[in-house]
Motif scaffolding. Sequence first.
Motif, mmCIF file in Angstrom:
data_model
loop_
_atom_site.group_PDB
_atom_site.id
_atom_site.type_symbol
_atom_site.label_atom_id
_atom_site.label_comp_id
_atom_site.label_asym_id
_atom_site.label_seq_id
_atom_site.Cartn_x
_atom_site.Cartn_y
_atom_site.Cartn_z
ATOM 1 N N GLU A 136 0.816 -1.214 0.000
ATOM 2 C CA GLU A 136 0.000 0.000 0.000
ATOM 3 C C GLU A 136 0.854 1.271 0.000
ATOM 4 N N TYR A 137 0.249 2.355 -0.457
ATOM 5 C CA TYR A 137 0.926 3.640 -0.553
ATOM 6 C C TYR A 137 0.400 4.621 0.478
ATOM 7 N N VAL A 138 1.302 5.483 0.956
ATOM 8 C CA VAL A 138 0.923 6.606 1.822
ATOM 9 C C VAL A 138 1.579 7.860 1.244
ATOM 10 N N LYS A 139 0.762 8.855 0.975
ATOM 11 C CA LYS A 139 1.238 10.103 0.379
ATOM 12 C C LYS A 139 1.756 11.033 1.476
ATOM 13 N N ASN A 177 -2.055 -2.424 10.104
ATOM 14 C CA ASN A 177 -2.947 -3.442 10.653
ATOM 15 C C ASN A 177 -3.534 -4.354 9.577
ATOM 16 N N ARG A 178 -3.399 -3.951 8.311
ATOM 17 C CA ARG A 178 -4.002 -4.734 7.223
ATOM 18 C C ARG A 178 -3.013 -5.100 6.120
ATOM 19 N N SER A 179 -1.819 -4.506 6.131
ATOM 20 C CA SER A 179 -0.824 -4.770 5.088
ATOM 21 C C SER A 179 0.568 -4.848 5.696
ATOM 22 N N HIS A 180 1.430 -5.634 5.039
ATOM 23 C CA HIS A 180 2.788 -5.844 5.546
ATOM 24 C C HIS A 180 3.808 -4.849 4.988
ATOM 25 N N GLU A 181 3.403 -4.058 3.997
ATOM 26 C CA GLU A 181 4.374 -3.154 3.387
ATOM 27 C C GLU A 181 3.711 -1.840 3.002
ATOM 28 N N ILE A 182 4.429 -0.730 3.258
ATOM 29 C CA ILE A 182 3.954 0.615 2.958
ATOM 30 C C ILE A 182 5.025 1.331 2.139
ATOM 31 N N VAL A 183 4.603 1.949 1.031
ATOM 32 C CA VAL A 183 5.500 2.749 0.207
ATOM 33 C C VAL A 183 5.164 4.223 0.414
ATOM 34 N N LEU A 184 6.152 5.009 0.805
ATOM 35 C CA LEU A 184 5.943 6.450 0.955
ATOM 36 C C LEU A 184 6.033 7.102 -0.419
ATOM 37 N N THR A 185 4.981 7.829 -0.796
ATOM 38 C CA THR A 185 4.929 8.386 -2.137
ATOM 39 C C THR A 185 4.612 9.867 -2.100
ATOM 40 N N GLY A 186 4.816 10.518 -3.232
ATOM 41 C CA GLY A 186 4.576 11.938 -3.414
ATOM 42 C C GLY A 186 5.196 12.334 -4.733
ATOM 43 N N ILE A 187 5.102 13.589 -5.106
ATOM 44 C CA ILE A 187 5.744 14.047 -6.340
ATOM 45 C C ILE A 187 7.255 14.154 -6.147
ATOM 46 N N ASP A 188 7.687 14.641 -4.994
ATOM 47 C CA ASP A 188 9.115 14.748 -4.672
ATOM 48 C C ASP A 188 9.297 14.543 -3.175
ATOM 49 N N PRO A 211 4.718 -1.646 12.462
ATOM 50 C CA PRO A 211 4.870 -3.083 12.215
ATOM 51 C C PRO A 211 4.611 -3.465 10.765
ATOM 52 N N ALA A 212 5.242 -2.751 9.866
ATOM 53 C CA ALA A 212 5.174 -3.043 8.433
ATOM 54 C C ALA A 212 6.465 -2.548 7.808
ATOM 55 N N LEU A 213 6.852 -3.172 6.693
ATOM 56 C CA LEU A 213 8.040 -2.742 5.975
ATOM 57 C C LEU A 213 7.777 -1.355 5.378
ATOM 58 N N ILE A 214 8.729 -0.428 5.531
ATOM 59 C CA ILE A 214 8.594 0.918 4.991
ATOM 60 C C ILE A 214 9.542 1.054 3.794
ATOM 61 N N ARG A 215 8.954 1.349 2.636
ATOM 62 C CA ARG A 215 9.741 1.496 1.408
ATOM 63 C C ARG A 215 9.642 2.946 0.926
ATOM 64 N N ALA A 239 13.041 -1.055 3.966
ATOM 65 C CA ALA A 239 13.319 -1.866 2.775
ATOM 66 C C ALA A 239 14.505 -1.258 2.020
ATOM 67 N N PRO A 240 15.630 -1.976 1.911
ATOM 68 C CA PRO A 240 16.850 -1.398 1.324
ATOM 69 C C PRO A 240 16.824 -1.332 -0.205
ATOM 70 N N HIS A 241 15.897 -0.540 -0.711
ATOM 71 C CA HIS A 241 15.783 -0.276 -2.138
ATOM 72 C C HIS A 241 15.781 1.230 -2.334
ATOM 73 N N PHE A 242 16.722 1.736 -3.135
ATOM 74 C CA PHE A 242 16.851 3.168 -3.377
ATOM 75 C C PHE A 242 16.654 3.444 -4.862
ATOM 76 N N HIS A 243 15.543 4.105 -5.195
ATOM 77 C CA HIS A 243 15.357 4.547 -6.575
ATOM 78 C C HIS A 243 15.823 5.996 -6.628
ATOM 79 N N LEU A 244 17.048 6.171 -7.107
ATOM 80 C CA LEU A 244 17.729 7.467 -7.066
ATOM 81 C C LEU A 244 17.738 8.068 -8.473
ATOM 82 N N SER A 245 16.937 9.101 -8.672
ATOM 83 C CA SER A 245 16.721 9.668 -10.002
ATOM 84 C C SER A 245 18.027 10.215 -10.599
ATOM 85 N N LEU A 246 18.352 9.819 -11.832
ATOM 86 C CA LEU A 246 19.578 10.241 -12.509
ATOM 87 C C LEU A 246 19.277 11.107 -13.742
#
Length: 414
Positions: A136-139, A177-188, A211-215, A239-246
């Motif tokens: 799931e995403y959180v803005k 409480n309902r998902s194991h992973e959260i992705v922090l999102t936004g325009i920047d 209590p969920a993975l934060i990406r 979560a050790p994933h880095f999308h680093l804009s080039l």
Amino acid sequence: MNKVVIITLGCKQNKYESDCMARVLEENGYTVSEELGVADIYILNTCAVTSEAEKKSRQYIAKFNKLNENCKIIICGCASENNINQFVDKKNVYSIFGTENKENILEYINNCVKGKIEIPKVYNSVKCPKKTTTREYVKIQDGCNNFCNYCLIPYLRGRSRSRNIDEIISECEIIANRSHEIVLTGIDISSYEIDGVRSLDVLMERLSHIPALIRLGSLEVGVVTQKLMEVLKKMPNFAPHFHLSLQSGDDEILKKMNRHYTSQEYYDKVCLIRKYFPDANITTDVIVGFAMESNEQFENTKEFIKKVEFSFVHIFPYSKREGTNAFKLPDLPMSVKKERVDILENVVNKLHNNYLSKFIGKTSTMLVEEKKELFEGFSPEYIRCYLENNVECGKIYNIKFKEIYKDGMIVEII
């Protein structure tokens, strides 16, 4: 009239906002689906990052009318923010608005409204999404201050504005409480601020108890600091994933793009990430053919991609956008751009396999997302995992990486 289909084009932020609209609609008695099919009402959350994305938005209107010639169509998002007139006279388009006010979707369904509202200077957006995906995403913010010369988004989404930190944490606690992973999102998200101070590190530290993975979503070079790395390293749920804009590995092209770093500065930040996370998955975006990019400049980008050893690169041929600073610059033939895309894809495929091969025999976890021929999901490193065992979607399993398979790896439960 209570069946609604929401079609979302473009970025993860759009997906989050669509899910928030879906929650509002369901709370008010509507049946909501993401699958294109017969419905009474269609909501199209559009994208304008390229002219092709806007064209796709217009094409969806014809699809809706083919499914139900008496439907009601609501248009919102970046394409309508950019040019509302392209939708005004389309059959069955009932309401049109832009990137703001999606929390008031009921108003646009119940009343014919065709117009955009002024983009606010402070964060004010939809919240509390319906659960529609395993991850799931959180803005956390909206808008952008970077004004890259090829990009329309700052004009369509407004200036960067950050969401209240306590509200973010509260929403993450609910979603955990309902998902194991959260992705922090936004325009920047790199520009996330508290009281006018860049504070992504503060936010991440406050989220370490969730209590969920934060990406993290896509990052800009400037946000990668030793302080942020120290915070992330201490987090048990990062979560050790880095999308680093080039966008380019050539300094002259970076300057023409109005990107605010050099290739060396970028490389130094990659080295800093790997100091703290040696096995981190580092991915990026690259635009080829920008502003008469020369063969030498393209070669610089190709060699830089090899030097960094990205695990994956999203490669895009440059597409001119009217309204951007780069629109009037001379352009290369698309045939040249496509040839360069093909060259880079071959390089990236090798780098991708090199990265995956380092994990053979190592252990990790896998969030199972769907069942196709095999069960599929992702590890915290964002490696696509293929699992033969009979498991349950939405659950996390301890796994060992066995071998490279398709775009990811075969894994086994341990």
